[in-house]
Design a protein around this motif. Structure first.
Motif, short mmCIF file in Angstrom:
data_model
loop_
_atom_site.label_atom_id
_atom_site.label_comp_id
_atom_site.label_asym_id
_atom_site.label_seq_id
_atom_site.Cartn_x
_atom_site.Cartn_y
_atom_site.Cartn_z
N ARG A 145 23.12 63.33 59.35
CA ARG A 145 24.24 63.42 58.39
C ARG A 145 23.96 62.61 57.13
NH1 ARG A 145 28.09 62.63 62.72
NH2 ARG A 145 28.49 60.58 61.83
N GLN A 146 23.39 61.42 57.30
CA GLN A 146 23.11 60.56 56.15
C GLN A 146 22.12 61.21 55.19
OE1 GLN A 146 24.14 57.26 55.22
NE2 GLN A 146 25.81 57.73 56.62
N PHE A 147 21.20 61.99 55.73
CA PHE A 147 20.20 62.64 54.88
C PHE A 147 20.57 64.09 54.54
CE2 PHE A 147 17.74 59.01 56.19
CZ PHE A 147 16.94 58.76 55.09
N GLY A 148 21.77 64.51 54.92
CA GLY A 148 22.26 65.83 54.54
C GLY A 148 21.48 66.99 55.11
N VAL A 149 20.98 66.82 56.34
CA VAL A 149 20.19 67.87 56.96
C VAL A 149 21.10 68.96 57.52
CG1 VAL A 149 18.52 68.41 58.77
CG2 VAL A 149 18.36 66.24 57.53
N ALA A 150 20.95 70.19 57.01
CA ALA A 150 21.78 71.30 57.46
C ALA A 150 20.99 72.31 58.28
CB ALA A 150 22.42 71.99 56.25
#
Length: 200
Positions: A145-150
């Protein structure tokens, strides 16, 4: 009879010369095509972070219980490559040989960290099955989540100053390599590099 033989030889040479000219023309067109087609880099789809920003700094336990520092300056000497994967992702599995190769080739300045989330037991089995014991392996939903991995597989290259050098969705070795080229050239992505090279 002799005249027919001479005529056939003339036509044969004309055909050979014509084929040579055709091959030369095709070679030139292929060269032009390669110049027009830009190399594909990692596709950045991140809406949380951008290259050039400070990477989230955190300390998380690996599957073996060792605390792994992510982000930060790390004495200003070593960079980190976060490779986000999943045991049920076939593309991730296909990229593992490339990740291992990168870790060996770039080990003097780069630390490779594997990251995912979910059941620790499933990840431990995956590590054993794929021979990943040499890598720090972090299972943390917060990290993703912190690195915005989708989407997976996804990689983030953090430079020696703790800033995000480049990142993106990686589906091939070429995509992984593009992260390092972007860092080396001081740009956020291969696309940025190519855009800067294009004449106004």
């Amino acid at each position: 009879m002799v005249e027919a033989l001479i005529v056939s030889q003339v036509f044969l040479w004309i055909a050979v010369i014509g084929l040579g000219v055709l091959c030369f023309a095709l070679t030139r067109q292929i060269g032009v095509l390669y110049e027009r087609i830009a190399p594909a880099g990692a596709l950045s789809m991140n809406e949380v972070l951008k290259p050039g920003e400070d990477a989230p700094s955190m300390s998380l336990p690996t599957l073996t219980g060792v605390m792994q520092e992510i982000g930060g300056t790390r004495d200003g000497k070593r960079s980190q490559l976060l490779f986000f994967l999943s045991p049920d992702c076939p593309v991730c599995k296909s990229l593992l040989p490339a990740v291992k190769s990168i870790a060996r080739a770039e080990g003097d300045w780069l630390d490779v960290i594997l990251a995912s989330d979910g059941s620790d037991q499933a990840h431990k089995e995956y590590v054993k099955a794929q021979g990943l014991e040499a890598f720090p392996y972090v299972s943390s939903e917060i990290l993703g989540r912190q690195f915005g991995v989708a989407k997976l597989p996804y990689s983030v290259l953090i430079d020696e100053k703790g800033k995000i050098a480049s990142m993106g969705l990686v589906n091939s070795r070429e995509h992984l390599d593009s992260l390092f080229v972007a860092k080396q050239e001081g740009v956020h992505s291969i696309q940025d590099y190519l855009n800067k090279r294009e004449p106004a």
